[in-house]
Design a protein around this motif. Structure first.
Motif, PDB file in Angstrom:
ATOM      1  N   SER A 218       0.855  -1.189   0.000  1.00 61.66           N
ATOM      2  CA  SER A 218       0.000   0.000   0.000  1.00 61.66           C
ATOM      3  C   SER A 218       0.887   1.234   0.000  1.00 61.66           C
ATOM      4  CB  SER A 218      -0.938   0.006   1.209  1.00 61.66           C
ATOM      5  OG  SER A 218      -0.199   0.014   2.425  1.00 61.66           O
ATOM      6  N   LEU A 219       0.267   2.381  -0.294  1.00 59.17           N
ATOM      7  CA  LEU A 219       1.058   3.606  -0.343  1.00 59.17           C
ATOM      8  C   LEU A 219       0.183   4.821  -0.063  1.00 59.17           C
ATOM      9  CD1 LEU A 219       0.513   5.376  -3.213  1.00 59.17           C
ATOM     10  CD2 LEU A 219       1.596   3.355  -4.171  1.00 59.17           C
ATOM     11  N   LYS A 358       4.097  -2.990 -13.265  1.00 62.51           N
ATOM     12  CA  LYS A 358       4.036  -2.727 -11.826  1.00 62.51           C
ATOM     13  C   LYS A 358       4.501  -1.299 -11.517  1.00 62.51           C
ATOM     14  CE  LYS A 358       4.753  -7.536 -10.364  1.00 62.51           C
ATOM     15  NZ  LYS A 358       5.660  -8.460  -9.636  1.00 62.51           N
ATOM     16  N   GLY A 359       5.507  -0.842 -12.265  1.00 63.27           N
ATOM     17  CA  GLY A 359       5.967   0.523 -12.072  1.00 63.27           C
ATOM     18  C   GLY A 359       4.911   1.540 -12.454  1.00 63.27           C
ATOM     19  N   THR A 360       4.250   1.304 -13.608  1.00 59.82           N
ATOM     20  CA  THR A 360       3.175   2.207 -14.026  1.00 59.82           C
ATOM     21  C   THR A 360       2.022   2.174 -13.036  1.00 59.82           C
ATOM     22  OG1 THR A 360       3.791   1.644 -16.299  1.00 59.82           O
ATOM     23  CG2 THR A 360       1.757   2.898 -15.994  1.00 59.82           C
ATOM     24  N   GLN A 361       1.710   0.991 -12.523  1.00 59.59           N
ATOM     25  CA  GLN A 361       0.657   0.861 -11.514  1.00 59.59           C
ATOM     26  C   GLN A 361       0.982   1.718 -10.281  1.00 59.59           C
ATOM     27  OE1 GLN A 361       0.833  -2.633  -9.053  1.00 59.59           O
ATOM     28  NE2 GLN A 361      -1.406  -2.851  -8.994  1.00 59.59           N
ATOM     29  N   THR A 362       2.225   1.684  -9.842  1.00 63.65           N
ATOM     30  CA  THR A 362       2.608   2.443  -8.656  1.00 63.65           C
ATOM     31  C   THR A 362       2.490   3.941  -8.899  1.00 63.65           C
ATOM     32  OG1 THR A 362       4.169   0.654  -8.171  1.00 63.65           O
ATOM     33  CG2 THR A 362       4.393   2.673  -6.895  1.00 63.65           C
ATOM     34  N   VAL A 378      -2.200  -1.722  -3.063  1.00 68.60           N
ATOM     35  CA  VAL A 378      -1.529  -2.048  -4.323  1.00 68.60           C
ATOM     36  C   VAL A 378      -1.854  -3.502  -4.656  1.00 68.60           C
ATOM     37  CG1 VAL A 378       0.654  -2.165  -5.557  1.00 68.60           C
ATOM     38  CG2 VAL A 378       0.294  -0.399  -3.817  1.00 68.60           C
ATOM     39  N   PRO A 379      -2.851  -3.762  -5.502  1.00 63.17           N
ATOM     40  CA  PRO A 379      -3.232  -5.143  -5.810  1.00 63.17           C
ATOM     41  C   PRO A 379      -2.196  -5.830  -6.687  1.00 63.17           C
ATOM     42  CG  PRO A 379      -4.520  -3.616  -7.138  1.00 63.17           C
ATOM     43  CD  PRO A 379      -3.711  -2.779  -6.192  1.00 63.17           C
ATOM     44  N   LYS A 380      -2.178  -7.152  -6.654  1.00 63.57           N
ATOM     45  CA  LYS A 380      -1.279  -7.928  -7.512  1.00 63.57           C
ATOM     46  C   LYS A 380      -1.729  -7.783  -8.961  1.00 63.57           C
ATOM     47  CE  LYS A 380       0.393 -11.544  -4.370  1.00 63.57           C
ATOM     48  NZ  LYS A 380       1.828 -11.241  -4.626  1.00 63.57           N
TER      49      LYS A 380
END
Length: 383
Positions: A218-219, A358-362, A378-380
């Protein structure tokens, strides 16, 4: 020993990062060293064709560095079966469509990040590459920095005991362009052109955190545009529509807390442009781009706060340097060599387009957290 040439389409290398890190310090450095040696003793030699939209720029770059092949015709380069790999270091808003075109042409894909302007777009690229059966990789250069390699060595050895927290400080002052030219391109500060420090840096922080310390769960993020107006490359004023600083907290698996400050509006008073401090039950470490220092539990001082006396400790002298113990090559070059081995001899290369997504998701979730003023999970990701 057999020599195998491999054609590489390099699109967008007239920009600062593409020219310096990918062309000069990676592909041309590999060429100058005589190629990449494979496990069977053969050598693979990269043969780039430089692609750009402005003929004068791409031609001048090719002539300056003795690159025989260059063009402004991406379609023709993709149609040539000699070119096996497509590499993209264009601006983010141009990248996804060009990668789709390259996948459709059957090329293996290697690209800068972010891979697309949204997580949906990044996942689409990963799915298309899987369906087409082409190999793919994303630049994750920070993992190959000497300082972070030393930090990874400490993590793998169990030096920290239980890792409690990580503190990351990144950034420097980017000049506004009025009385001194800016050292980053103006599009970085325009949201409509794919700019913003969250979009730029959170992709890095994701793979650094995932690979060194644990998966991001999470963030929470606050973005800021500290400098509202800058001067572009033509000397014209423009409004800054993208964030130039981000103040974030990440929660990792194992309840590791990460605080990460990223800013293009900060003056540096630390050992390097990026410093990462890791604190654990048995010891701590501070890593920069090249160096890393440690303080073990048995060497930790016992300060007591007292404002009435001079500080009796010189804290900076109480740390020990982690020795090099190996030669460190340019991180971009090292990853290029690994990718070439992946293409030719199917060597392992885990940093694929799904990892890039994953980077774009973050980045997307960082922007969402800022907009909604809340923590987000932050889902898989899966294809």
């Amino acid at each position: 020993m057999a020599l195998q040439k491999i054609g590489i389409i390099m699109n967008g290398v007239t920009g600062r990062m593409g020219t310096n890190q990918h062309l000069i310090r990676s592909i041309l450095a590999i060429r100058d060293q005589g190629g990449v040696q494979l496990a069977n003793g053969d050598v693979v030699m990269p043969d780039p064709i430089l692609i750009g939209r402005q003929e004068n720029k791409v031609k001048a770059l090719a002539e300056k560095h003795n690159v025989e092949r260059w063009s402004t015709d991406l379609d023709a380069a993709l149609a040539d079966p000699y070119n096996v790999i497509y590499f993209d270091s264009q601006t983010t808003v141009r990248r996804a469509e060009a990668i789709k075109q390259a996948i459709a042409a059957g090329k293996h894909i290697y690209c800068e990040k972010p891979t697309a302007t949204s997580v949906e777009g990044s996942l689409e690229l990963a799915r298309l590459a899987r369906e087409a059966g082409v190999k793919n990789g994303v630049v994750q250069d920070k993992l190959f920095l000497p300082g972070l390699l030393k930090l990874k060595r400490l993590v793998d050895s169990g030096f920290f005991g239980k890792i409690l927290s990580v503190r990351m400080e990144f950034g420097y002052w980017v000049f506004e362009g009025d009385w001194q030219p800016g050292q980053r391109p103006s599009w970085n500060y325009r949201k409509e052109d794919g700019g913003g420090i969250i979009v730029d840096m959170f992709a890095h922080w994701r793979y650094v955190l995932d690979n060194l310390f644990g998966e991001v769960k999470s963030l929470s993020c606050l973005g800021v545009t500290h400098i509202p107006e800058r001067i572009d490359e033509q000397g014209n004023k423009y409004a800054c529509t993208a964030d130039d600083a981000a103040y974030a907290t990440f929660m990792l698996e194992g309840d590791i807390v990460v605080q990460a400050n990223s800013s293009w509006a900060v003056r540096v008073d630390r050992d390097d442009l990026l410093t990462i401090q890791v604190d654990g039950t048995e010891g701590s470490a501070v890593a920069g781009l090249r160096d890393c220092k440690t303080q073990h539990r048995v060497n930790t001082p016992k300060p007591v706060w007292n404002p009435d006396i001079e500080n009796p400790f010189n804290f900076t002298e109480q740390w020990e340097d982690v020795p090099d113990n190996q030669l460190f090559d340019n991180g971009f070059k090292v990853q290029w060599e690994l990718f070439l081995k992946h293409i030719v001899e199917d060597a392992a290369f885990p940093w694929d387009l799904l990892e890039g997504a994953k980077g774009t998701q973050t980045s997307d979730l960082g922007l969402q957290s800022w907009e909604e003023k809340r923590w987000v999970d932050v889902p898989k990701l899966s294809l």
